[in-house]
Every structure is written in structure tokens, then in C-alpha cells.
Design an enzyme around this catalytic site. Structure first.
Site, PDB file in Angstrom:
ATOM      1  N   ASP A  74       1.048  -1.079   0.008  1.00  0.00           N
ATOM      2  CA  ASP A  74       0.105   0.296   0.018  1.00  0.00           C
ATOM      3  C   ASP A  74       0.940   1.291  -0.036  1.00  0.00           C
ATOM      4  O   ASP A  74       1.371   1.713  -0.997  1.00  0.00           O
ATOM      5  CB  ASP A  74      -0.799  -0.148   1.255  1.00  0.00           C
ATOM      6  CG  ASP A  74      -2.174   0.984   1.087  1.00  0.00           C
ATOM      7  OD1 ASP A  74      -2.275   1.494   0.089  1.00  0.00           O
ATOM      8  OD2 ASP A  74      -2.935   0.837   2.264  1.00  0.00           O
ATOM      9  N   PHE A 105     -10.896  -0.571  -1.498  1.00  0.00           N
ATOM     10  CA  PHE A 105     -10.883  -1.350  -0.347  1.00  0.00           C
ATOM     11  C   PHE A 105     -10.899  -2.924  -0.727  1.00  0.00           C
ATOM     12  O   PHE A 105     -12.290  -3.234  -0.939  1.00  0.00           O
ATOM     13  CB  PHE A 105     -11.782  -0.962   0.667  1.00  0.00           C
ATOM     14  CG  PHE A 105     -11.474  -1.023   2.174  1.00  0.00           C
ATOM     15  CD1 PHE A 105     -11.115  -2.332   2.546  1.00  0.00           C
ATOM     16  CD2 PHE A 105     -11.345  -0.028   3.254  1.00  0.00           C
ATOM     17  CE1 PHE A 105     -10.726  -2.719   4.008  1.00  0.00           C
ATOM     18  CE2 PHE A 105     -11.057  -0.144   4.308  1.00  0.00           C
ATOM     19  CZ  PHE A 105     -10.708  -1.564   4.713  1.00  0.00           C
TER      20      PHE A 105
HETATM   21  C1  PRP Z   1      -0.745  -5.161   5.766  1.00  0.00           C
HETATM   22  C2  PRP Z   1      -0.404  -5.997   4.593  1.00  0.00           C
HETATM   23  C3  PRP Z   1       1.238  -5.331   4.376  1.00  0.00           C
HETATM   24  C4  PRP Z   1       0.931  -3.887   4.567  1.00  0.00           C
HETATM   25  C5  PRP Z   1       0.962  -3.050   3.424  1.00  0.00           C
HETATM   26  O1  PRP Z   1      -0.791  -5.711   6.787  1.00  0.00           O
HETATM   27  O2  PRP Z   1      -0.346  -7.306   4.714  1.00  0.00           O
HETATM   28  O3  PRP Z   1       2.106  -6.002   5.353  1.00  0.00           O
HETATM   29  O4  PRP Z   1      -0.446  -3.893   5.376  1.00  0.00           O
HETATM   30  O5  PRP Z   1       0.631  -1.548   4.167  1.00  0.00           O
HETATM   31  P1  PRP Z   1       1.906  -0.523   3.675  1.00  0.00           P
HETATM   32  O6  PRP Z   1       2.440  -0.676   2.240  1.00  0.00           O
HETATM   33  O7  PRP Z   1       1.075   0.601   3.904  1.00  0.00           O
HETATM   34  O8  PRP Z   1       2.766  -0.830   4.718  1.00  0.00           O
HETATM   35  P2  PRP Z   1      -1.286  -5.633   8.050  1.00  0.00           P
HETATM   36  O9  PRP Z   1      -0.275  -4.521   8.978  1.00  0.00           O
HETATM   37  O10 PRP Z   1      -2.552  -5.141   7.922  1.00  0.00           O
HETATM   38  O11 PRP Z   1      -1.170  -7.038   8.744  1.00  0.00           O
HETATM   39  P3  PRP Z   1      -2.005  -8.346   8.360  1.00  0.00           P
HETATM   40  O12 PRP Z   1      -1.156  -8.803   7.073  1.00  0.00           O
HETATM   41  O13 PRP Z   1      -2.004  -9.017   9.729  1.00  0.00           O
HETATM   42  O14 PRP Z   1      -3.509  -7.891   7.889  1.00  0.00           O
END
Ligand code: PRP
Length: 176
Positions: A100, A149
Site C-alpha cells: 500500500d 478497499f
Molecule cells: C498489511 C499488508 C502489508 C501492509 C501493507 O498488513 O499485509 O504488510 O499492510 O501496507 P503498507 O504498504 O502501507 O505498509 P497489516 O499490517 O494490515 O497486517 P496483516 O497482514 O496481519 O493484515
């Protein structure tokens, strides 16, 4: 289809087909090598499981669980669970469900490179390039997606929907 899903973006069959193509590229690029797959919990679990099925190179798997705090100036990621293997001199491939802002991967990649791995690349199922705030790119990408989303196939909203066997767009009323 789950009642909270507005539209299915990628069906299980599509995800499997695309993952197989990505795996074939990885098999070519790492032919004859041993590859350490590092899945970032929890979202990467279904994609990691799918990807592994198509890999023919010698593979070891490991997992990390990290928390990321975007918008703060220091300590952008905190390790909640570290990987178990020593990666010095090894080829590492970080496995993600989605990129993201790029904050998580930027920091994790830097951290793993400091551990002196031979190479550190990234594979992600989904890439939201439009949302990027930090300059980081994935070496292997399943799908580029717009800023919508998405949930399912490991992706959650408040820990829900990870079990859905497809990637779908969540209805607005479910998160607004
Ligand atoms: C989500 C996804 C990535 C991160 C991406 O993890 O799996 O690790 O967000 O976002 P960024 O590029 O803005 O850093 P999350 O922290 O939601 O944990 P999860 O995998 O347990 O859902």
C-alpha cells in the site's frame, strides 16, 4: 458471494492462474538455488501457500509478524515475531499480500538486508501503486490494483474476511 462484498475482483481460479505464472518466473530466476520465503503475517498466508505449490526450486519457509505505524518519524515497524532462520549468505524472497504505502516493506527489506542476505526480493499478490508514499517496488507482482478497499484471500478489515476464497471490494457501508 459474501453479503458485505460489492464485487469480486479476482476469483480463486484467476488468483491460482496468475500465481502459477509468477511462480514460473521465480523458478527460472532462482534455478539451482535455495530460496528462503519469508511470509509477513497474517495476510500473506493464503498467497504463500498457493505460491509454494508451484515452486520447483529448493525452498525454505519462514514467517515474520510486524506492526507498522505510518505517519510517525521513527520506529516505523516493530517486530512482533521474528523469523527463525539465519539468512546471512542466503537468497530471500519476502512474500506479501499487498503493498500500500510501502512503509512495511521498505523497513523489512532494509532490516533483512542488514542481516547480510545475498539477495532480498519481494513478491506481492496485489500492488496499489497509486497509494505509494515510500519508493519501493516489488520484483514480482500478481496484480496492480487501483485504490479500492479489498478483502479476502488473506486480506482483512478488522480481522474479518481473511477466509474468503477470492479478492473482493468491500461495500462502503461496512467500513464507513
Ligand atoms: C498489511 C499488508 C502489508 C501492509 C501493507 O498488513 O499485509 O504488510 O499492510 O501496507 P503498507 O504498504 O502501507 O505498509 P497489516 O499490517 O494490515 O497486517 P496483516 O497482514 O496481519 O493484515
Amino acid at each position: 458471494m459474501h453479503q458485505d462484498i460489492q464485487e469480486i475482483l479476482f476469483s480463486l481460479e484467476e488468483i491460482q492462474r496468475r500465481t502459477k505464472m509468477v511462480a514460473q518466473q521465480i523458478n527460472q530466476d532462482y534455478a539451482g538455488k535455495t530460496l528462503i520465503l519469508v511470509g509477513l503475517l497474517k495476510g500473506s498466508v493464503p498467497f504463500m501457500a498457493e505460491l509454494m505449490r508451484y515452486l520447483t526450486v529448493d525452498v525454505r519457509i519462514d514467517f515474520m509478524d510486524v506492526s507498522s505505524y505510518t505517519g510517525v518519524q521513527s520506529g516505523q515497524v516493530v517486530i512482533k515475531k521474528d523469523m527463525e532462520q539465519d539468512i546471512e549468505g542466503k537468497d530471500v524472497l519476502i512474500v506479501e499480500d499487498i503493498i500500500d504505502t510501502g512503509n512495511t516493506l521498505y523497513n523489512i527489506k532494509k532490516m533483512l538486508e542488514e542481516r547480510k542476505c545475498t539477495s532480498c526480493k519481494i513478491v506481492t499478490l496485489l500492488d496499489k501503486v497509486e497509494s505509494r508514499k515510500i519508493d519501493i517496488h516489488a520484483d514480482y507482482v500478481g496484480y496492480d490494483i487501483p485504490n479500492v478497499f479489498v478483502v479476502g484471500f488473506g486480506l482483512d478489515f478488522n480481522e474479518k474476511y481473511r477466509e474468503l476464497p477470492y479478492i473482493g471490494i468491500l461495500k462502503k457501508e461496512c467500513y464507513e
